[in-house]
Scaffold this motif. Structure first.
Motif, PDB file in Angstrom:
ATOM      1  N   TYR A  35       0.843  -1.200   0.000  1.00  0.00           N
ATOM      2  CA  TYR A  35       0.000   0.000   0.000  1.00  0.00           C
ATOM      3  C   TYR A  35       0.873   1.243   0.000  1.00  0.00           C
ATOM      4  CZ  TYR A  35      -3.316  -3.463   1.645  1.00  0.00           C
ATOM      5  OH  TYR A  35      -4.093  -4.589   1.767  1.00  0.00           O
ATOM      6  N   VAL A  36       0.393   2.280  -0.647  1.00  0.00           N
ATOM      7  CA  VAL A  36       0.983   3.615  -0.579  1.00  0.00           C
ATOM      8  C   VAL A  36      -0.106   4.516  -0.021  1.00  0.00           C
ATOM      9  CG1 VAL A  36       1.943   5.535  -1.887  1.00  0.00           C
ATOM     10  CG2 VAL A  36       2.496   3.180  -2.547  1.00  0.00           C
ATOM     11  N   ALA A  37       0.246   5.345   0.964  1.00  0.00           N
ATOM     12  CA  ALA A  37      -0.762   6.189   1.609  1.00  0.00           C
ATOM     13  C   ALA A  37      -0.218   7.582   1.862  1.00  0.00           C
ATOM     14  CB  ALA A  37      -1.195   5.549   2.940  1.00  0.00           C
ATOM     15  N   ARG A  38      -1.134   8.527   1.957  1.00  0.00           N
ATOM     16  CA  ARG A  38      -0.796   9.897   2.358  1.00  0.00           C
ATOM     17  C   ARG A  38      -1.574  10.189   3.629  1.00  0.00           C
ATOM     18  NH1 ARG A  38      -3.172  14.646   2.224  1.00  0.00           N
ATOM     19  NH2 ARG A  38      -4.881  13.929   0.918  1.00  0.00           N
ATOM     20  N   PHE A  39      -0.851  10.606   4.662  1.00  0.00           N
ATOM     21  CA  PHE A  39      -1.489  10.908   5.941  1.00  0.00           C
ATOM     22  C   PHE A  39      -2.253  12.226   5.865  1.00  0.00           C
ATOM     23  CE2 PHE A  39       2.211   8.701   8.390  1.00  0.00           C
ATOM     24  CZ  PHE A  39       1.810   7.480   7.909  1.00  0.00           C
ATOM     25  N   GLU A  40      -3.313  12.321   6.647  1.00  0.00           N
ATOM     26  CA  GLU A  40      -4.101  13.550   6.725  1.00  0.00           C
ATOM     27  C   GLU A  40      -3.417  14.556   7.657  1.00  0.00           C
ATOM     28  OE1 GLU A  40      -6.798  14.398   4.971  1.00  0.00           O
ATOM     29  OE2 GLU A  40      -6.656  12.481   3.936  1.00  0.00           O
ATOM     30  N   THR A  41      -3.268  15.785   7.202  1.00  0.00           N
ATOM     31  CA  THR A  41      -2.707  16.845   8.036  1.00  0.00           C
ATOM     32  C   THR A  41      -3.555  17.008   9.292  1.00  0.00           C
ATOM     33  OG1 THR A  41      -1.847  17.977   6.092  1.00  0.00           O
ATOM     34  CG2 THR A  41      -2.061  19.293   8.099  1.00  0.00           C
ATOM     35  N   GLY A  42      -2.892  17.062  10.441  1.00  0.00           N
ATOM     36  CA  GLY A  42      -3.586  17.219  11.717  1.00  0.00           C
ATOM     37  C   GLY A  42      -3.905  15.918  12.426  1.00  0.00           C
ATOM     38  N   GLN A  86       4.191  18.316  13.536  1.00  0.00           N
ATOM     39  CA  GLN A  86       4.133  19.588  14.257  1.00  0.00           C
ATOM     40  C   GLN A  86       4.597  19.451  15.701  1.00  0.00           C
ATOM     41  OE1 GLN A  86      -0.031  20.130  13.303  1.00  0.00           O
ATOM     42  NE2 GLN A  86       0.496  21.783  11.897  1.00  0.00           N
ATOM     43  N   ASP A  87       4.598  18.229  16.223  1.00  0.00           N
ATOM     44  CA  ASP A  87       5.037  17.921  17.580  1.00  0.00           C
ATOM     45  C   ASP A  87       5.255  16.422  17.638  1.00  0.00           C
ATOM     46  OD1 ASP A  87       2.482  16.676  17.843  1.00  0.00           O
ATOM     47  OD2 ASP A  87       1.636  18.574  18.500  1.00  0.00           O
ATOM     48  N   ALA A  88       5.859  15.937  18.703  1.00  0.00           N
ATOM     49  CA  ALA A  88       6.096  14.499  18.798  1.00  0.00           C
ATOM     50  C   ALA A  88       6.293  14.070  20.242  1.00  0.00           C
ATOM     51  CB  ALA A  88       7.321  14.113  17.974  1.00  0.00           C
ATOM     52  N   ASP A  89       5.792  12.880  20.544  1.00  0.00           N
ATOM     53  CA  ASP A  89       6.038  12.226  21.823  1.00  0.00           C
ATOM     54  C   ASP A  89       6.897  11.003  21.501  1.00  0.00           C
ATOM     55  OD1 ASP A  89       5.913  11.663  24.537  1.00  0.00           O
ATOM     56  OD2 ASP A  89       4.015  10.584  24.383  1.00  0.00           O
ATOM     57  N   VAL A  90       8.158  11.043  21.933  1.00  0.00           N
ATOM     58  CA  VAL A  90       9.131  10.003  21.614  1.00  0.00           C
ATOM     59  C   VAL A  90       9.453   9.231  22.883  1.00  0.00           C
ATOM     60  CG1 VAL A  90      11.450   9.570  20.724  1.00  0.00           C
ATOM     61  CG2 VAL A  90      10.079  11.428  19.762  1.00  0.00           C
ATOM     62  N   TRP A  91       9.436   7.920  22.769  1.00  0.00           N
ATOM     63  CA  TRP A  91       9.757   7.065  23.914  1.00  0.00           C
ATOM     64  C   TRP A  91      11.132   6.442  23.739  1.00  0.00           C
ATOM     65  CZ3 TRP A  91       4.849   3.590  24.891  1.00  0.00           C
ATOM     66  CH2 TRP A  91       3.787   4.399  25.293  1.00  0.00           C
ATOM     67  N   PHE A 101       8.275  16.797  22.343  1.00  0.00           N
ATOM     68  CA  PHE A 101       8.829  17.915  21.586  1.00  0.00           C
ATOM     69  C   PHE A 101       7.655  18.673  20.985  1.00  0.00           C
ATOM     70  CE2 PHE A 101      11.928  14.492  21.583  1.00  0.00           C
ATOM     71  CZ  PHE A 101      13.057  15.144  22.050  1.00  0.00           C
ATOM     72  N   ASP A 102       7.456  19.901  21.414  1.00  0.00           N
ATOM     73  CA  ASP A 102       6.343  20.721  20.928  1.00  0.00           C
ATOM     74  C   ASP A 102       6.889  21.727  19.925  1.00  0.00           C
ATOM     75  OD1 ASP A 102       3.847  21.771  20.593  1.00  0.00           O
ATOM     76  OD2 ASP A 102       3.852  22.915  22.460  1.00  0.00           O
ATOM     77  N   GLU A 103       7.260  21.235  18.752  1.00  0.00           N
ATOM     78  CA  GLU A 103       7.890  22.060  17.725  1.00  0.00           C
ATOM     79  C   GLU A 103       7.787  21.327  16.389  1.00  0.00           C
ATOM     80  OE1 GLU A 103      12.424  21.648  17.941  1.00  0.00           O
ATOM     81  OE2 GLU A 103      11.783  20.847  19.898  1.00  0.00           O
ATOM     82  N   PRO A 104       7.876  22.057  15.278  1.00  0.00           N
ATOM     83  CA  PRO A 104       7.871  21.410  13.966  1.00  0.00           C
ATOM     84  C   PRO A 104       9.150  20.588  13.777  1.00  0.00           C
ATOM     85  CG  PRO A 104       7.464  23.778  13.773  1.00  0.00           C
ATOM     86  CD  PRO A 104       7.893  23.517  15.183  1.00  0.00           C
ATOM     87  N   LEU A 105       8.989  19.369  13.270  1.00  0.00           N
ATOM     88  CA  LEU A 105      10.127  18.476  13.056  1.00  0.00           C
ATOM     89  C   LEU A 105       9.981  17.764  11.714  1.00  0.00           C
ATOM     90  CD1 LEU A 105       9.965  16.877  16.602  1.00  0.00           C
ATOM     91  CD2 LEU A 105      11.791  18.401  15.806  1.00  0.00           C
ATOM     92  N   GLU A 106      11.092  17.574  11.037  1.00  0.00           N
ATOM     93  CA  GLU A 106      11.124  16.791   9.808  1.00  0.00           C
ATOM     94  C   GLU A 106      11.217  15.314  10.183  1.00  0.00           C
ATOM     95  OE1 GLU A 106      11.278  16.670   5.562  1.00  0.00           O
ATOM     96  OE2 GLU A 106      11.001  18.375   6.897  1.00  0.00           O
ATOM     97  N   VAL A 107      10.447  14.467   9.514  1.00  0.00           N
ATOM     98  CA  VAL A 107      10.571  13.024   9.714  1.00  0.00           C
ATOM     99  C   VAL A 107      11.561  12.536   8.663  1.00  0.00           C
ATOM    100  CG1 VAL A 107       9.395  10.798   9.791  1.00  0.00           C
ATOM    101  CG2 VAL A 107       8.207  12.866  10.575  1.00  0.00           C
ATOM    102  N   ALA A 108      12.828  12.434   9.074  1.00  0.00           N
ATOM    103  CA  ALA A 108      13.889  12.045   8.148  1.00  0.00           C
ATOM    104  C   ALA A 108      13.808  10.561   7.807  1.00  0.00           C
ATOM    105  CB  ALA A 108      15.248  12.374   8.744  1.00  0.00           C
ATOM    106  N   ALA A 109      13.331   9.758   8.759  1.00  0.00           N
ATOM    107  CA  ALA A 109      13.149   8.324   8.539  1.00  0.00           C
ATOM    108  C   ALA A 109      12.147   7.803   9.551  1.00  0.00           C
ATOM    109  CB  ALA A 109      14.477   7.587   8.698  1.00  0.00           C
ATOM    110  N   CYS A 110      11.330   6.880   9.113  1.00  0.00           N
ATOM    111  CA  CYS A 110      10.358   6.235   9.995  1.00  0.00           C
ATOM    112  C   CYS A 110      10.200   4.797   9.522  1.00  0.00           C
ATOM    113  CB  CYS A 110       9.019   6.966   9.949  1.00  0.00           C
ATOM    114  SG  CYS A 110       7.738   6.211  10.973  1.00  0.00           S
ATOM    115  N   TRP A 116       1.996  16.915   9.783  1.00  0.00           N
ATOM    116  CA  TRP A 116       1.987  18.072   8.900  1.00  0.00           C
ATOM    117  C   TRP A 116       1.916  17.546   7.469  1.00  0.00           C
ATOM    118  CZ3 TRP A 116       0.821  22.863   8.375  1.00  0.00           C
ATOM    119  CH2 TRP A 116       1.284  23.579   7.273  1.00  0.00           C
ATOM    120  N   ALA A 117       2.791  16.586   7.171  1.00  0.00           N
ATOM    121  CA  ALA A 117       2.780  15.899   5.877  1.00  0.00           C
ATOM    122  C   ALA A 117       3.381  14.515   6.091  1.00  0.00           C
ATOM    123  CB  ALA A 117       3.604  16.667   4.855  1.00  0.00           C
ATOM    124  N   GLY A 118       2.816  13.531   5.440  1.00  0.00           N
ATOM    125  CA  GLY A 118       3.345  12.181   5.595  1.00  0.00           C
ATOM    126  C   GLY A 118       2.881  11.288   4.473  1.00  0.00           C
TER     127      GLY A 118
END
Length: 114
Positions: A12-19, A47-52, A66-75, A112-114
């Protein structure tokens, strides 16, 4: 090591919904397509992230928000069943505008985008 051969049945290829929530978007796709096991890769921005981080001495997760905009370089991660429901075990490398990298188990993040 335990291993076995598997045969893939779908891609599957998908685009995440903003927000939306990043991990929930992956889990929702798995539920919609009746996927109980799989793996995924993704990229985008949040736009933010909770990382464990898993503390091996205490054998429990510690959370950093982290309550800030972040680039997802890899997931990367895998889909499995946890207590009878779909769970996306999600790891990510996130980057700040300075290039500083943050990484760990991505519990939640606002797309934000995915």
């Amino acid at each position: 090591m335990h291993h076995r051969e598997v045969e893939t049945t779908a891609e599957y290829v998908a685009r995440f919904e903003t927000g939306a929530d990043w991990r929930e978007e992956i889990e929702d796709l798995a539920r919609a397509e009746d996927v109980e096991a799989g793996w995924f890769t993704a990229l985008g921005a949040v736009q933010d992230a909770d990382v464990w981080f898993y503390d091996q001495d205490d054998t429990e997760y510690e959370s950093v928000t982290f309550d800030e905009p972040l680039e997802v370089a890899a997931c990367v991660g895998n889909i499995s069943l946890l207590e009878g429901d779909v769970f996306a075990h999600t790891h990510a490398v996130l980057s700040r505008p300075s290039g500083q990298a943050l990484a760990g188990h991505l519990d939640s993040a606002t797309v934000w985008a995915g």
